[in-house]
Design a protein around this motif. Structure first.
Motif, mmCIF file in Angstrom:
data_model
loop_
_atom_site.group_PDB
_atom_site.id
_atom_site.type_symbol
_atom_site.label_atom_id
_atom_site.label_comp_id
_atom_site.label_asym_id
_atom_site.label_seq_id
_atom_site.Cartn_x
_atom_site.Cartn_y
_atom_site.Cartn_z
ATOM 1 N N PHE A 208 1.032 -1.294 -0.253
ATOM 2 C CA PHE A 208 -0.237 0.169 -0.001
ATOM 3 C C PHE A 208 0.689 1.480 0.443
ATOM 4 N N ILE A 209 1.808 1.265 1.351
ATOM 5 C CA ILE A 209 2.857 2.727 0.831
ATOM 6 C C ILE A 209 3.807 2.751 -0.820
ATOM 7 N N THR A 210 3.832 2.042 -1.218
ATOM 8 C CA THR A 210 4.604 1.666 -2.331
ATOM 9 C C THR A 210 3.774 2.342 -3.444
ATOM 10 N N GLU A 213 3.215 6.371 -2.554
ATOM 11 C CA GLU A 213 4.429 6.670 -3.170
ATOM 12 C C GLU A 213 4.379 6.776 -4.889
ATOM 13 N N LYS A 214 4.548 6.035 -5.672
ATOM 14 C CA LYS A 214 3.112 5.819 -6.786
ATOM 15 C C LYS A 214 2.823 7.467 -7.413
ATOM 16 N N LEU A 215 1.701 7.478 -6.540
ATOM 17 C CA LEU A 215 0.728 8.536 -6.357
ATOM 18 C C LEU A 215 1.712 9.679 -6.202
ATOM 19 N N ILE A 216 2.390 10.004 -5.735
ATOM 20 C CA ILE A 216 3.038 11.121 -5.454
ATOM 21 C C ILE A 216 3.900 10.738 -6.093
ATOM 22 N N THR A 217 4.930 10.252 -7.053
ATOM 23 C CA THR A 217 5.611 10.495 -7.838
ATOM 24 C C THR A 217 4.904 10.759 -8.720
ATOM 25 N N THR A 218 3.885 9.835 -9.850
ATOM 26 C CA THR A 218 3.821 10.817 -10.786
ATOM 27 C C THR A 218 3.204 12.193 -10.687
ATOM 28 N N LEU A 219 2.650 12.729 -9.553
ATOM 29 C CA LEU A 219 2.482 14.580 -8.999
ATOM 30 C C LEU A 219 4.231 15.005 -9.935
ATOM 31 N N GLU A 220 4.924 14.212 -8.814
ATOM 32 C CA GLU A 220 6.371 14.742 -9.121
ATOM 33 C C GLU A 220 7.435 14.704 -9.903
ATOM 34 N N LEU A 230 -4.263 21.406 -11.318
ATOM 35 C CA LEU A 230 -5.488 21.401 -12.550
ATOM 36 C C LEU A 230 -4.438 21.143 -13.828
ATOM 37 N N ASP A 231 -3.562 21.541 -13.662
ATOM 38 C CA ASP A 231 -2.161 20.758 -14.453
ATOM 39 C C ASP A 231 -2.352 19.305 -14.856
ATOM 40 N N THR A 232 -2.335 18.530 -13.683
ATOM 41 C CA THR A 232 -1.986 17.005 -13.483
ATOM 42 C C THR A 232 -2.361 15.905 -14.841
ATOM 43 N N ASP A 233 -1.896 15.464 -15.015
ATOM 44 C CA ASP A 233 -2.544 14.562 -16.612
ATOM 45 C C ASP A 233 -3.496 13.532 -15.451
ATOM 46 N N LEU A 234 -5.118 14.046 -15.586
ATOM 47 C CA LEU A 234 -5.657 12.915 -15.161
ATOM 48 C C LEU A 234 -6.026 12.068 -15.514
ATOM 49 N N ALA A 235 -5.006 11.341 -16.861
ATOM 50 C CA ALA A 235 -5.628 10.213 -16.833
ATOM 51 C C ALA A 235 -4.654 9.522 -16.426
ATOM 52 N N ALA A 236 -3.069 9.992 -15.930
ATOM 53 C CA ALA A 236 -1.827 9.563 -15.630
ATOM 54 C C ALA A 236 -1.652 8.865 -14.486
ATOM 55 N N TYR A 237 -2.656 10.206 -13.471
ATOM 56 C CA TYR A 237 -3.029 9.997 -11.949
ATOM 57 C C TYR A 237 -3.978 8.777 -11.845
ATOM 58 N N GLU A 238 -5.254 8.698 -12.764
ATOM 59 C CA GLU A 238 -6.366 8.330 -12.490
ATOM 60 C C GLU A 238 -5.802 6.743 -12.539
ATOM 61 N N VAL A 240 -2.453 4.974 -11.892
ATOM 62 C CA VAL A 240 -1.881 4.858 -10.035
ATOM 63 C C VAL A 240 -2.808 5.191 -9.671
ATOM 64 N N TYR A 241 -3.836 5.541 -9.549
ATOM 65 C CA TYR A 241 -5.196 6.037 -8.353
ATOM 66 C C TYR A 241 -5.631 4.180 -8.533
ATOM 67 N N ASN A 242 -6.251 3.723 -9.671
ATOM 68 C CA ASN A 242 -6.450 2.279 -9.687
ATOM 69 C C ASN A 242 -5.900 1.117 -8.918
ATOM 70 N N GLN A 243 -5.283 1.327 -9.276
ATOM 71 C CA GLN A 243 -3.919 0.678 -8.215
ATOM 72 C C GLN A 243 -3.719 0.688 -6.999
#
Length: 338
Positions: A208-210, A213-220, A230-238, A240-243
């Motif tokens: 879960f922590i890993t 971390e991937k969510l954080i890395t996606t943003l960073e 709002l410049d976030t790539d929504l598809a990319a975030y979502e 990783v969010y699903n996993q």
């Protein structure tokens, strides 16, 4: 990139009854296991943790301070912009970065050698200079030194910081790339050992922590913070969010598996702090996704209050705050004498 600091995961949990076995034989077995293990321990772990702390500080504090400074004191071309009406925007402190620099510097020339040593040495030199410049700028505006010299020193420091930041940012990228590979390798090794040892509950916590971390890395990796969320790539975030949510569901299920908990000599109470932090992290990740889907920008008043931005719902900073708390609770958990 923000990561788990401790990777000495095996034998982190267990009752005192196990200590009744012959001590010398136990030490021999542990020594043999450490020799075969790919998971860091001892001096390797100390150096690894120092580098991870540096990586955390750079990515969650220094880069944000740098970005906020240039946003406040630069025009669209990067040239120095004088504060107006005798009100200067606050310059973010970089105390975590300063402390991490001191710790990492102790290990640069020490064994064992890491693939990131060269990059770490360059980065420590860069950040030492830049953090001092930020401190000098802060002192300059706090003392209203611009009244004495009509902003001359402010402009000089700005130009120095602008020039050095080009090198610093390149070296941060190089260090992050090396650390990412190092961290992934350690996490994979730790996960394998946990599974092999039958520590499935601890494995689910780590997984879960890993994923968090991937969510954080996606943003960073996209340079996302409250000011440009709002410049976030929504598809990319979502994606990783699903996993991430899948790993959350698996963690909650594992935390209630009484049969497996008993095998690992754990109870639901032992996991209470971890689960509480996991719930908070999940909620903050969901709030951020909701903001992105609704395209709700963060108010300028909140953006201009950097000390409180991590309390604003649906911000990357709040997600980072809850993630770091999760990591702290995890590190406490694996070193507790259950």
């Amino acid at each position: 990139m923000s990561t788990i600091l401790l990777v000495g995961l095996l034998s982190a949990c267990g009752s005192d009854d196990k200590a009744s076995a012959d001590k010398e034989e136990t030490n021999k077995e542990e020594t043999t296991k450490e020799q075969k293990s790919d998971v860091y321990s001892g001096k390797e772990l100390e150096k690894y943790n120092a580098y991870v702390e540096l990586s955390n500080a750079v990515n969650m504090e220094f880069l944000e301070a740098q970005s906020q400074y240039f946003q406040d004191y630069s025009d669209e071309n990067g040239k120095y912009k004088k504060p107006s009406n005798d009100n200067y925007p606050p310059i973010r402190a970089v105390g975590l970065t300063t402390n991490a620099l001191e710790d990492a510097n102790k290990y640069l020339d020490k064994s064992p050698s890491f693939a990131a040593d060269k990059e770490a040495a360059k980065l420590v030199k860069d950040l030492d200079k830049d953090s001092k410049t930020l401190t000098e700028l802060d002192n300059y505006y706090r003392s209203k030194g611009y009244i004495d010299d009509n902003f001359k020193k402010g402009e000089t420091l700005h130009n120095d910081f602008l020039k050095s930041s080009e090198t610093t940012n390149k070296d941060i990228k190089a260090f992050n790339e090396k650390m990412s590979k190092l961290i992934d390798k350690q996490q994979e090794a730790a996960a394998k050992e946990m599974k092999d040892a039958g520590e499935l509950t601890v494995y689910n916590v780590n997984n879960f922590i890993t994923q968090a971390e991937k969510l954080i890395t996606t943003l960073e990796s996209q340079g996302i913070n409250a000011s440009n969320v709002l410049d976030t790539d929504l598809a990319a975030y979502e994606d990783v969010y699903n996993q991430f949510t899948k790993s959350y569901d698996e963690l909650i299920k594992a935390s209630k598996d009484e049969k497996q908990l008993k095998k690992e000599e754990l109870t639901e109470d032992d996991l209470s702090s971890i689960i509480n932090s996991a719930n908070t992290t999940k909620a903050d990740a969901s709030s951020l996704l909701n903001r992105l889907k609704k395209k709700e920008a963060i108010s300028q008043a909140d953006i201009e209050s950097p000390s409180f931005i991590n309390t604003v719902e649906g911000t990357p900073e709040r997600l980072m705050e809850s993630y770091n708390k999760l990591v702290d609770d995890y590190n406490t958990f694996i070193n507790s004498p259950f």
